[in-house]
Design an enzyme around this catalytic site. Structure first.
Site, mmCIF file in Angstrom:
data_model
loop_
_atom_site.group_PDB
_atom_site.id
_atom_site.type_symbol
_atom_site.label_atom_id
_atom_site.label_comp_id
_atom_site.label_asym_id
_atom_site.label_seq_id
_atom_site.Cartn_x
_atom_site.Cartn_y
_atom_site.Cartn_z
ATOM 1 N N TRP A 10 0.809 -1.217 0.000
ATOM 2 C CA TRP A 10 0.000 0.000 0.000
ATOM 3 C C TRP A 10 0.845 1.272 0.000
ATOM 4 C CZ3 TRP A 10 -4.711 -0.790 3.824
ATOM 5 C CH2 TRP A 10 -5.463 -1.887 3.392
ATOM 6 N N HIS A 95 13.036 -2.733 -1.125
ATOM 7 C CA HIS A 95 12.259 -2.111 -2.200
ATOM 8 C C HIS A 95 13.077 -0.979 -2.819
ATOM 9 C CE1 HIS A 95 9.083 0.016 -4.338
ATOM 10 N NE2 HIS A 95 8.355 -1.085 -4.231
ATOM 11 N N GLU A 167 11.529 -6.747 -9.230
ATOM 12 C CA GLU A 167 10.868 -5.505 -9.616
ATOM 13 C C GLU A 167 11.830 -4.651 -10.437
ATOM 14 O OE1 GLU A 167 7.505 -4.239 -6.634
ATOM 15 O OE2 GLU A 167 9.450 -3.761 -5.803
ATOM 16 N N GLY A 173 5.485 1.864 -10.913
ATOM 17 C CA GLY A 173 4.689 3.081 -10.896
ATOM 18 C C GLY A 173 4.761 3.908 -12.160
#
Length: 255
Positions: A10, A95, A167, A173
């Protein structure tokens, strides 16, 4: 056979109202789903609320980061013990936003991985190359380096029960996504790289794809043999879109 995992990150989004509403809608949308594990990682202050809202469902809880230390004078940090205490199981580390904005190194991330394993939590280790690295043909080199930070300090056994999320930074995004064939090639490389140390662990480890995963590209991505689910950003904030991704993972792995 590996059981797929779809996890929602989130990021910096949420409110008490949003948590209750989104989890309630996820429960409805995901009722009956059994062939795919599901986890969500709200901001830390909402994990306990989300846990209570998800009680009795198959939705598991996670977190977006963890500190190296278990306690002490480390202002603003959250320990693995604290996350465990409030019911978070899947903990995202490495991340690209943490690597970029907080200058987290491969070595630091490997230490976080070790702390999580010691606490019985599941590390979700994010790896991936930048656009410049991709264009320079360094994708495999970068992924190998990021995995080796764990392999060379903790051994292949550390990946037992852990999750890797590939990723590509250029796809996070941005609306861009690696093609299914591109993603599969990197996932296979990651699995083969771990297999050099331990083939059994490599075969069992869950490798998710992340980077603009959405309802329209999920099924084709999950049809690839080495893609075991997804780490989902923006689409995880909408119950219907997230549910389509989860159901696509379930269907692909049952096919």
């Amino acid at each position: 056979m590996r059981h797929p995992l779809v996890m929602g990150n989130w990021k910096l989004n949420g409110s008490r109202h949003m948590v209750n509403e989104l989890v309630a809608n996820l429960r409805k949308e995901l009722a009956g789903v059994a062939g795919c594990d599901v986890a969500i990682a709200p901001p830390e202050m909402y994990i306990d609320l989300a846990k209570r809202a998800a009680a009795g469902s198959h939705i598991m809880l996670g977190a977006q980061n963890v500190d190296l230390n278990l306690s002490g004078a480390f202002t603003g940090e959250t320990s693995a013990e604290m996350l465990k205490d409030i019911g978070a199981q899947y903990i995202i580390i490495g991340h690209s936003e943490r690597r970029t904005y907080h200058k987290e190194s491969d070595e630091l991330i490997a230490k976080k991985f070790a702390v999580l394993k010691e606490q019985g939590l599941t590390p979700v280790l994010c790896i991936g190359e930048t656009e410049a690295e991709n264009e320079a043909g360094k994708t495999e080199e970068v992924c190998a380096r990021q995995i080796d930070a764990v392999l060379k300090t903790q051994g292949a056994a550390a990946f037992e029960g852990a999750v890797i999320a590939y990723e590509p930074v250029w796809a996070i995004g941005t609306g861009k996504s690696a093609t299914p064939a591109q993603a599969q090639a990197v996932h296979k490389f990651i699995r083969d790289h771990i297999a050099k140390a331990d083939a059994k662990i490599a075969e069992q480890v869950i490798i998710q794809y992340g980077g603009s995963v959405n309802a329209s590209n999920a099924a084709e991505l999950f049809a690839q043999p080495d893609i075991d689910g997804a780490l989902v950003g923006g689409a995880s904030l909408k119950a219907d879109a997230f549910a389509v991704i989860v159901k696509a993972a379930e269907a692909a792995k049952q096919a």
